[in-house]
Motif scaffolding. Structure first.
Motif, PDB file in Angstrom:
ATOM      1  N   PHE A  61       2.296  26.067 -19.659  1.00  0.00           N
ATOM      2  CA  PHE A  61       1.554  24.837 -19.912  1.00  0.00           C
ATOM      3  C   PHE A  61       0.412  25.125 -20.879  1.00  0.00           C
ATOM      4  CE2 PHE A  61       3.388  24.209 -15.661  1.00  0.00           C
ATOM      5  CZ  PHE A  61       4.063  23.009 -15.873  1.00  0.00           C
ATOM      6  N   TYR A  62       0.311  24.297 -21.909  1.00  0.00           N
ATOM      7  CA  TYR A  62      -0.759  24.385 -22.902  1.00  0.00           C
ATOM      8  C   TYR A  62      -1.640  23.140 -22.780  1.00  0.00           C
ATOM      9  CZ  TYR A  62       1.529  28.234 -25.454  1.00  0.00           C
ATOM     10  OH  TYR A  62       2.087  29.437 -25.805  1.00  0.00           O
ATOM     11  N   CYS A  63      -2.941  23.330 -22.853  1.00  0.00           N
ATOM     12  CA  CYS A  63      -3.882  22.219 -22.840  1.00  0.00           C
ATOM     13  C   CYS A  63      -4.848  22.371 -24.016  1.00  0.00           C
ATOM     14  CB  CYS A  63      -4.655  22.170 -21.526  1.00  0.00           C
ATOM     15  SG  CYS A  63      -5.907  20.864 -21.468  1.00  0.00           S
ATOM     16  N   TYR A  64      -4.647  21.529 -25.041  1.00  0.00           N
ATOM     17  CA  TYR A  64      -5.569  21.445 -26.171  1.00  0.00           C
ATOM     18  C   TYR A  64      -6.507  20.272 -25.887  1.00  0.00           C
ATOM     19  CZ  TYR A  64      -1.702  24.045 -28.353  1.00  0.00           C
ATOM     20  OH  TYR A  64      -0.712  24.950 -28.636  1.00  0.00           O
ATOM     21  N   ALA A  65      -7.798  20.417 -26.158  1.00  0.00           N
ATOM     22  CA  ALA A  65      -8.741  19.369 -25.751  1.00  0.00           C
ATOM     23  C   ALA A  65     -10.033  19.462 -26.556  1.00  0.00           C
ATOM     24  CB  ALA A  65      -9.041  19.496 -24.259  1.00  0.00           C
ATOM     25  N   PRO A  79     -16.202  24.651 -29.399  1.00  0.00           N
ATOM     26  CA  PRO A  79     -15.197  24.989 -30.407  1.00  0.00           C
ATOM     27  C   PRO A  79     -13.770  24.861 -29.872  1.00  0.00           C
ATOM     28  CG  PRO A  79     -16.043  26.977 -29.424  1.00  0.00           C
ATOM     29  CD  PRO A  79     -16.805  25.836 -28.779  1.00  0.00           C
ATOM     30  N   PRO A  80     -12.762  25.047 -30.738  1.00  0.00           N
ATOM     31  CA  PRO A  80     -11.375  24.851 -30.315  1.00  0.00           C
ATOM     32  C   PRO A  80     -10.790  26.043 -29.556  1.00  0.00           C
ATOM     33  CG  PRO A  80     -11.462  25.395 -32.644  1.00  0.00           C
ATOM     34  CD  PRO A  80     -12.879  25.289 -32.180  1.00  0.00           C
ATOM     35  N   VAL A  81     -10.445  25.795 -28.293  1.00  0.00           N
ATOM     36  CA  VAL A  81      -9.737  26.794 -27.485  1.00  0.00           C
ATOM     37  C   VAL A  81      -8.544  26.113 -26.839  1.00  0.00           C
ATOM     38  CG1 VAL A  81     -11.848  28.101 -27.032  1.00  0.00           C
ATOM     39  CG2 VAL A  81     -11.076  26.404 -25.372  1.00  0.00           C
ATOM     40  N   VAL A  82      -7.528  26.883 -26.499  1.00  0.00           N
ATOM     41  CA  VAL A  82      -6.377  26.331 -25.797  1.00  0.00           C
ATOM     42  C   VAL A  82      -6.275  26.999 -24.426  1.00  0.00           C
ATOM     43  CG1 VAL A  82      -4.791  27.939 -26.980  1.00  0.00           C
ATOM     44  CG2 VAL A  82      -3.890  25.909 -25.812  1.00  0.00           C
ATOM     45  N   SER A  94      -8.390  32.707 -24.311  1.00  0.00           N
ATOM     46  CA  SER A  94      -9.014  33.875 -24.924  1.00  0.00           C
ATOM     47  C   SER A  94      -9.216  33.607 -26.406  1.00  0.00           C
ATOM     48  CB  SER A  94      -8.141  35.127 -24.739  1.00  0.00           C
ATOM     49  OG  SER A  94      -8.754  36.258 -25.324  1.00  0.00           O
ATOM     50  N   GLY A  95     -10.463  33.533 -26.829  1.00  0.00           N
ATOM     51  CA  GLY A  95     -10.776  33.327 -28.238  1.00  0.00           C
ATOM     52  C   GLY A  95     -10.448  31.924 -28.724  1.00  0.00           C
ATOM     53  N   TYR A  96     -10.524  31.745 -30.038  1.00  0.00           N
ATOM     54  CA  TYR A  96     -10.311  30.444 -30.661  1.00  0.00           C
ATOM     55  C   TYR A  96      -8.926  30.379 -31.312  1.00  0.00           C
ATOM     56  CZ  TYR A  96     -15.421  30.539 -30.366  1.00  0.00           C
ATOM     57  OH  TYR A  96     -16.726  30.653 -29.923  1.00  0.00           O
ATOM     58  N   TYR A  97      -8.267  29.220 -31.198  1.00  0.00           N
ATOM     59  CA  TYR A  97      -6.947  29.098 -31.818  1.00  0.00           C
ATOM     60  C   TYR A  97      -7.020  28.537 -33.237  1.00  0.00           C
ATOM     61  CZ  TYR A  97      -6.902  24.044 -30.741  1.00  0.00           C
ATOM     62  OH  TYR A  97      -7.186  22.698 -30.660  1.00  0.00           O
ATOM     63  N   PHE A  98      -8.210  28.058 -33.633  1.00  0.00           N
ATOM     64  CA  PHE A  98      -8.389  27.509 -34.991  1.00  0.00           C
ATOM     65  C   PHE A  98      -9.709  28.060 -35.530  1.00  0.00           C
ATOM     66  CE2 PHE A  98      -7.421  23.252 -37.339  1.00  0.00           C
ATOM     67  CZ  PHE A  98      -7.623  23.873 -38.551  1.00  0.00           C
ATOM     68  N   ALA A 108     -10.451  15.962 -30.022  1.00  0.00           N
ATOM     69  CA  ALA A 108      -9.171  15.312 -29.737  1.00  0.00           C
ATOM     70  C   ALA A 108      -7.970  15.882 -30.480  1.00  0.00           C
ATOM     71  CB  ALA A 108      -9.295  13.820 -30.046  1.00  0.00           C
ATOM     72  N   PRO A 109      -7.658  17.161 -30.312  1.00  0.00           N
ATOM     73  CA  PRO A 109      -6.438  17.674 -30.939  1.00  0.00           C
ATOM     74  C   PRO A 109      -5.202  17.057 -30.306  1.00  0.00           C
ATOM     75  CG  PRO A 109      -7.333  19.286 -29.423  1.00  0.00           C
ATOM     76  CD  PRO A 109      -8.351  18.187 -29.506  1.00  0.00           C
ATOM     77  N   SER A 110      -4.185  16.824 -31.128  1.00  0.00           N
ATOM     78  CA  SER A 110      -2.915  16.321 -30.608  1.00  0.00           C
ATOM     79  C   SER A 110      -2.180  17.435 -29.877  1.00  0.00           C
ATOM     80  CB  SER A 110      -2.051  15.834 -31.774  1.00  0.00           C
ATOM     81  OG  SER A 110      -1.647  16.956 -32.567  1.00  0.00           O
TER      82      SER A 110
END
Length: 478
Positions: A61-65, A79-82, A94-98, A108-110
């Motif tokens: 399961f991935y949660c982008y938010a 900042p952006p984390v998943v 762990s860390g940033y994905y972007f 609000a990432p899709s």
């Protein structure tokens, strides 16, 4: 005479015992009533997040938010984390994905979509929708058109999701849907929708529409999915405690025409349950099943201090959606995985406790909550409550008493505002007086949880936060 005296004494003692038992239970019940309560329930993850996009990819399961918890509005979000989980209960990042988006206004990432041998995601950055691309859903993502800089608000740029060279569509909150024929569509703020070109980074300008809905209030956070031949379009109404979701249906195409059922509101504030402003979230399906779930942010801390919750989404025989039975209880594990045994603590202590925080309602609102920060909340496995020390506490420690000396395998700590990073010291003791180091790190690390492999025997563990926001959402000891 002696028998009479003995009988009298026995009756007297019985009355005293009954009185003492009564007093005990009265005081016990009073102590229970005086214990601070957690009005925030079982949040999805131990952090403040909103606008969640949740999906299952290869059994994970991935949660982008949107990362919340900054008190100063969305211009300080990020900042952006998943967050990822194998069972939907134990989450980590762990860390940033972007990486290049760190420091930008990131909302609000899709969900990520797979096309052209790549993974694409469409966050709102500096108030515009951007397409980004990666070889993996874990990232790192980069701007799909190869540029490294993000524009400032309201300035045109070739990096935007555009319509065949025209001005970019004004809007936020992209939602991507790919139909069975592999045609991709995008939905965004104010009920706008269009087909995506095959490059996945530009719009078909001939297809742009504004969906005609019966409810005309401001709308954002669109949700789109397909089930049993029916296309479902969910759009939000209002904001704050007045946040709610309405929906429409189509059996024709992802661009309609749509019809609204008679009971078109599926989520709204539930004062009896204490669920306020269920807003921008997502719908996701458990692969291989007809089980659908509705994720939503909840506005119970006000401002950009939101948490995300998940409830079951259910349908009637005709395909209409039943109003969601909103609770803050969570849905538990959606997949079974093998876990180490968690140890229940006997008691806990902290260097200090932050004063309770009264959350005042808006005018004409019934939102009226108080947040407490007692150390017991770090061990309740609820994700919606936390221990925090007072602002002047320079020692900042939290101690767990396991009741007896035990063999300990592992420690997991979920700090408050984990995306800012933390450093800490972990110590153990058998008597609570003599302490030895058993974990932690000196450098600030951006992840959650922070895990230490122990392999020790101890009754007490003590955590000292040396860098980062002082506070703990959850502390698991195995």
């Amino acid at each position: 005479m002696k028998a009479t005296t003995s009988s009298f004494l026995i009756k007297k003692l019985n009355k005293i015992n009954i009185f003492l038992v009564f007093c005990f239970f009265f005081l016990f019940n009073q102590s229970l009533k005086s214990q601070p309560s957690n009005p925030f329930g079982n949040a999805l993850v131990p952090d403040m997040i909103a606008d969640a996009s949740i999906q299952e990819i290869d059994g994970v399961f991935y949660c982008y938010a949107t990362t919340d918890g900054y008190d100063n509005g969305l211009h300080t979000s990020g900042p952006p984390v998943v967050w990822k989980s194998k069972d939907f209960v134990n989450w980590s990042f762990s860390g940033y994905y972007f990486p290049s988006a760190v420091g930008q206004v990131y909302w609000a990432p899709s969900k990520v979509v797979q096309a052209n041998g790549k993974y694409y995601i469409y966050p709102t950055i500096n108030k515009f929708m951007y397409p980004a691309v990666s070889d993996s859903p874990d990232g790192p993502f980069k701007l799909a058109k190869g540029e490294d800089e993000f524009i400032k608000p309201y300035s045109p740029s070739s990096t935007l999701l555009k319509a065949n060279g025209s001005n970019p569509p004004w809007g936020i909150d992209a939602e991507i849907f790919i139909d069975d024929d592999n045609q991709a569509y995008v939905y965004w703020q104010k009920r706008n929708a269009a087909r995506l070109n095959s490059d996945m980074i530009s719009l078909d300008s001939t297809s742009i529409i504004t969906i005609d809905s019966p409810r005309k209030s401001y709308s954002e956070g669109p949700i789109f999915f397909k089930r049993k031949g029916i296309y479902y379009y969910l759009y939000s109404q209002g904001g704050d405690e007045r946040y709610q979701y309405a929906y429409m249906m189509s059996t024709s195409s992802p661009l309609g025409p749509f019809e609204a059922p008679q009971n078109d509101i599926i989520s709204t504030t539930n004062y009896e349950r204490g669920v306020f402003g269920p807003g921008h979230g997502c719908v996701f399906n458990l692969s291989g099943t007809d089980d659908y779930y509705f994720a939503y942010l909840e506005f119970g801390r006000r401002s950009t201090n939101r948490q995300t919750y998940v409830n079951k989404l259910e349908f009637n025989e005709d395909g209409t959606i039943r109003p969601v039975d909103l609770t803050l209880d969570g849905v538990g594990a959606l997949r079974k995985i093998k876990q180490d045994k968690k140890i229940a603590i006997k008691s806990c202590k902290a260097s200090s406790v932050r004063d309770s925080l009264k959350i005042a309602p808006n005018q004409d609102s019934l939102l009226n909550r108080t947040e407490y920060f007692v150390p017991e909340f770090a061990f309740d496995s609820a994700n919606g409550s936390r221990w925090m020390p007072n602002n002047k506490d320079e020692d900042c420690w939290l101690t767990a008493d396991l009741g007896k000396t035990r063999k300990l395998k592992k420690s997991e700590v979920f700090f408050v505002r984990p995306t800012a990073g933390h450093a800490y010291i972990l110590e153990y003791s058998t008597d609570g007086k003599s302490w030895k180091s058993c974990g932690g790190h000196d450098e600030t690390e951006i992840k959650s949880p922070h895990t230490d492999v122990l392999n020790i025997k101890a009754r007490y563990l003590r955590l000292k936060i040396t860098k980062g926001i002082k506070g703990v959402w959850e502390w698991n000891i195995f």
